[in-house]
Design an enzyme around this catalytic site. Sequence first.
Site, PDB file in Angstrom:
ATOM      1  CD  GLU A 284      11.202  31.258  28.458  1.00 20.77           C
ATOM      2  OE1 GLU A 284      11.702  32.473  27.975  1.00 20.77           O
ATOM      3  OE2 GLU A 284      10.115  30.875  28.817  1.00 20.77           O
TER       4      GLU A 284
ATOM      5  CG  ASP B 289       5.150  30.188  20.956  1.00 17.86           C
ATOM      6  OD1 ASP B 289       5.328  30.382  22.080  1.00 17.86           O
ATOM      7  OD2 ASP B 289       4.359  30.200  20.270  1.00 17.86           O
TER       8      ASP B 289
ATOM      9  CG  ASP C 290       9.325  29.728  24.061  1.00 20.68           C
ATOM     10  OD1 ASP C 290       9.577  30.010  25.563  1.00 20.68           O
ATOM     11  OD2 ASP C 290       8.488  30.627  23.819  1.00 20.68           O
TER      12      ASP C 290
END
EC number: 3.1.21.10
Length: 154
Positions: free
Chosen positions: A65, A137, A5
């Site tokens: 991501e 996260d 992430d």
Amino acid sequence: MLGLDPGLGTMGFGCILAGSAGLKPVDYGVISTPSQHSMPERLQTLHEDLSQLLRQLRPHQVGLEKLFFYKMGNTIAIAQARGVILLTLAQHHLLPVEFTPAQVKQSLTGYGRADKQAVQAAVARELNLPSLPRPDDAADALAIAITVWHHRFS
């Protein structure tokens, strides 16, 4: 499988292993860079810490991501961090599979607009965790790793 992430101040990571008993977490957490450091120093820290993590975990697949922000200031910093992440992955001969936040939510909950709590609950359920993974996260990175697993034959 490793999920990432991306972030400049905090980058989440989550590594899972798939076996006959299902998915299990190997390691998860965050790589942080101090806000008082210069941009080049923060990017170097991100590169060095991610390189070390890749040497330790030796993932075969990586999910990342896709960039998806509305504030231009955040977008530029995240884009710079993503550039370092992509370079570091390339140096380790890893080509990431990229997912939008909606694709990750759809994969884990069946609904592309699910809230963070629903995604974290799905991660905990899929990995048989006793509680929701923290910090956020790291939970997001685990969700990305699970999405890689769900899409492995797509």
